[in-house]
Design a protein around this motif. Structure first.
Motif, mmCIF file in Angstrom:
data_model
loop_
_atom_site.group_PDB
_atom_site.id
_atom_site.type_symbol
_atom_site.label_atom_id
_atom_site.label_comp_id
_atom_site.label_asym_id
_atom_site.label_seq_id
_atom_site.Cartn_x
_atom_site.Cartn_y
_atom_site.Cartn_z
ATOM 1 N N LYS A 32 0.815 -1.161 -0.050
ATOM 2 C CA LYS A 32 0.074 -0.053 0.045
ATOM 3 C C LYS A 32 1.005 1.258 -0.040
ATOM 4 O O LYS A 32 1.987 1.263 0.428
ATOM 5 N N VAL A 33 0.434 2.344 -0.734
ATOM 6 C CA VAL A 33 1.177 3.275 -0.954
ATOM 7 C C VAL A 33 0.439 4.570 0.054
ATOM 8 O O VAL A 33 -0.629 4.671 -0.089
ATOM 9 N N VAL A 34 1.260 5.152 1.095
ATOM 10 C CA VAL A 34 0.720 6.203 1.904
ATOM 11 C C VAL A 34 1.402 7.430 1.281
ATOM 12 O O VAL A 34 2.750 7.780 1.050
ATOM 13 N N VAL A 35 0.477 8.478 1.445
ATOM 14 C CA VAL A 35 0.906 9.769 0.884
ATOM 15 C C VAL A 35 0.567 10.770 1.821
ATOM 16 O O VAL A 35 -0.390 10.839 2.515
ATOM 17 N N GLY A 36 1.660 11.813 2.048
ATOM 18 C CA GLY A 36 1.499 12.856 3.070
ATOM 19 C C GLY A 36 2.419 13.999 2.987
ATOM 20 O O GLY A 36 2.982 13.986 1.998
ATOM 21 N N SER A 37 2.073 14.940 3.734
ATOM 22 C CA SER A 37 3.065 16.060 3.632
ATOM 23 C C SER A 37 3.193 16.888 4.854
ATOM 24 O O SER A 37 2.611 16.720 6.001
ATOM 25 N N VAL A 38 4.528 17.435 4.857
ATOM 26 C CA VAL A 38 4.934 18.236 5.841
ATOM 27 C C VAL A 38 4.440 19.659 5.443
ATOM 28 O O VAL A 38 5.107 20.254 4.331
ATOM 29 N N VAL A 39 3.386 20.368 6.106
ATOM 30 C CA VAL A 39 2.946 21.477 5.622
ATOM 31 C C VAL A 39 3.325 22.427 6.561
ATOM 32 O O VAL A 39 3.027 22.594 7.732
ATOM 33 N N THR A 40 3.815 23.681 5.956
ATOM 34 C CA THR A 40 4.310 24.729 6.743
ATOM 35 C C THR A 40 3.386 26.281 6.590
ATOM 36 O O THR A 40 3.145 26.266 5.114
ATOM 37 N N LEU B 253 0.964 13.969 10.834
ATOM 38 C CA LEU B 253 0.911 14.602 9.558
ATOM 39 C C LEU B 253 -0.209 14.293 8.771
ATOM 40 O O LEU B 253 -0.800 13.486 8.766
ATOM 41 N N PRO B 254 -0.919 15.309 7.726
ATOM 42 C CA PRO B 254 -1.841 14.826 6.998
ATOM 43 C C PRO B 254 -1.400 13.859 6.071
ATOM 44 O O PRO B 254 -0.532 14.251 5.458
ATOM 45 N N ALA B 255 -1.885 12.968 6.049
ATOM 46 C CA ALA B 255 -1.547 11.514 5.208
ATOM 47 C C ALA B 255 -2.580 10.540 5.192
ATOM 48 O O ALA B 255 -3.146 10.360 6.166
ATOM 49 N N GLY B 256 -2.438 9.465 4.219
ATOM 50 C CA GLY B 256 -3.174 8.437 4.117
ATOM 51 C C GLY B 256 -2.983 7.573 3.025
ATOM 52 O O GLY B 256 -1.918 7.927 2.243
ATOM 53 N N PHE B 257 -3.530 6.657 2.565
ATOM 54 C CA PHE B 257 -3.508 5.830 1.677
ATOM 55 C C PHE B 257 -3.902 6.226 0.101
ATOM 56 O O PHE B 257 -4.921 6.821 0.080
ATOM 57 N N LEU B 258 -2.845 6.230 -0.675
ATOM 58 C CA LEU B 258 -3.306 6.657 -2.022
ATOM 59 C C LEU B 258 -4.307 5.809 -2.774
ATOM 60 O O LEU B 258 -4.606 4.517 -2.394
ATOM 61 N N GLU B 259 -5.156 6.452 -3.423
ATOM 62 C CA GLU B 259 -6.162 5.873 -3.773
ATOM 63 C C GLU B 259 -6.145 5.319 -5.357
ATOM 64 O O GLU B 259 -5.032 5.759 -6.011
ATOM 65 N N ASP C 100 -1.519 14.331 -6.166
ATOM 66 C CA ASP C 100 -2.978 14.620 -5.827
ATOM 67 C C ASP C 100 -3.540 13.893 -4.402
ATOM 68 O O ASP C 100 -4.122 14.516 -3.899
ATOM 69 N N GLY C 101 -2.948 12.637 -4.210
ATOM 70 C CA GLY C 101 -3.376 12.033 -3.047
ATOM 71 C C GLY C 101 -3.058 12.860 -1.741
ATOM 72 O O GLY C 101 -3.477 12.984 -1.065
ATOM 73 N N ALA C 102 -1.624 13.380 -1.898
ATOM 74 C CA ALA C 102 -1.175 14.418 -0.718
ATOM 75 C C ALA C 102 -2.278 15.603 -0.585
ATOM 76 O O ALA C 102 -2.584 15.747 0.553
ATOM 77 N N LEU D 110 5.264 8.156 0.830
ATOM 78 C CA LEU D 110 5.852 9.504 -0.027
ATOM 79 C C LEU D 110 5.433 10.410 0.780
ATOM 80 O O LEU D 110 4.214 10.744 0.835
ATOM 81 N N PHE D 111 6.216 11.431 1.506
ATOM 82 C CA PHE D 111 5.953 12.524 1.972
ATOM 83 C C PHE D 111 6.360 13.723 1.145
ATOM 84 O O PHE D 111 7.792 13.532 0.620
ATOM 85 N N TYR D 112 5.720 14.611 1.072
ATOM 86 C CA TYR D 112 6.175 15.966 0.256
ATOM 87 C C TYR D 112 6.379 17.100 1.145
ATOM 88 O O TYR D 112 5.754 17.132 2.488
#
Lengths: 171, 171
Positions: free
Chosen positions: A18-26, A47-53, A60-62, A93-95
């Motif tokens: 499973k792919v998790v996507v999220g971000s460090v948002v500032t 962090l705002p993150a969850g499973f890629l659809e 877009d998932g992040a 994957l974190f952005y």
């Protein structure tokens, strides 16, 4: 490799990582964290993150996860880190992302959403090890336009040339 | 989101995006390519790459694919690129890797495995667009220790700060 096979028709259902996507948002040097309203780790900060659809790019998932969990629109800036948890068959994957306007609110999966100055981050109440790891890599690289994305400590050993640059253990 | 539900027991099988892992493998400035023995794109040249398995890190998956498709042991050096194909629900992780010894042989999924000097690469016989894209990003970044991993052209627009640095269209 274990596979689910339907007892009725014999159809094989491949069970994929499973792919998790999220971000460090500032926003103005403050970091956005969400306090989880759901298990696992309910009440802890993440962090705002969850499973890629399906049929969704990781970028877009992040952005979708930030909308769902923090009701905010973020602007992605760079790939911050790629972590994996083999035991859970997860690739994360974190952005690095910016919140242009400080407008946010808890979504249904969050009890609370807040911007934290670095020294206010609730380090002992973070939900998952990768949250700490992503925040640490963000701190190490935030002033750089070009940097090596974070990776697992194990992976840094697999990538020896960059072990020194990106493999510092979270403190 | 469509889901497979077993008609017998009602169990829901989540259909997740798939993770592809692969490498641009070089030995003394030559690039290792495999000629596909299987569809799709049988007979065309590709990088050693394939689906990540359960309980496997992407780094281990990339090394396994090189063993399976080219019977070789590679040393990973850096994350080269993250591409995605939303239409196919694929996330692709490519690594930059070295082949310490020029020992390789076709695996069951390859008709032929060969080291190509850059100017000998069969550009018109590459199997997939992401092979070309990964090779181009390799060429742009091969002399750098620290670089921004390649991403989709669309994603480069989503990551505007780095659009100039990594978003050059393949020639």
């Amino acid at each position: 490799m274990e596979r689910y096979v339907c007892g009725d028709c014999g159809h094989i259902y491949y069970s994929n990582p499973k792919v998790v996507v999220g971000s460090v948002v500032t926003h103005q040097d403050k970091v956005l964290l969400c306090r989880r309203a759901i298990e696992p780790r309910k009440g802890f900060w993440t962090l705002p993150a969850g499973f890629l659809e399906e049929n969704e790019t990781p970028e877009d998932g992040a952005k979708r996860e930030a909308r769902e969990e923090a009701s905010c629109d973020i602007v992605l800036d760079a790939l911050l880190a790629v972590y994996s948890i083999a035991r859970l068959s997860q690739v994360q994957l974190f952005y690095r992302a910016r919140l242009p306007e400080p407008r946010f609110a808890p979504g249904t999966e969050s009890l609370e959403v807040k911007l934290f100055a670095w020294e206010e981050i609730p380090w002992t109440e973070l939900a998952f090890p990768s949250v700490r790891r992503a925040l640490d890599h963000y701190a190490r690289t935030k002033d750089r336009e070009v940097f090596t994305p974070g990776s697992n400590p194990e992976a840094s050993q697999a990538l020896p040339r960059f072990g020194g640059a990106s493999g510092t253990a979270p403190g």
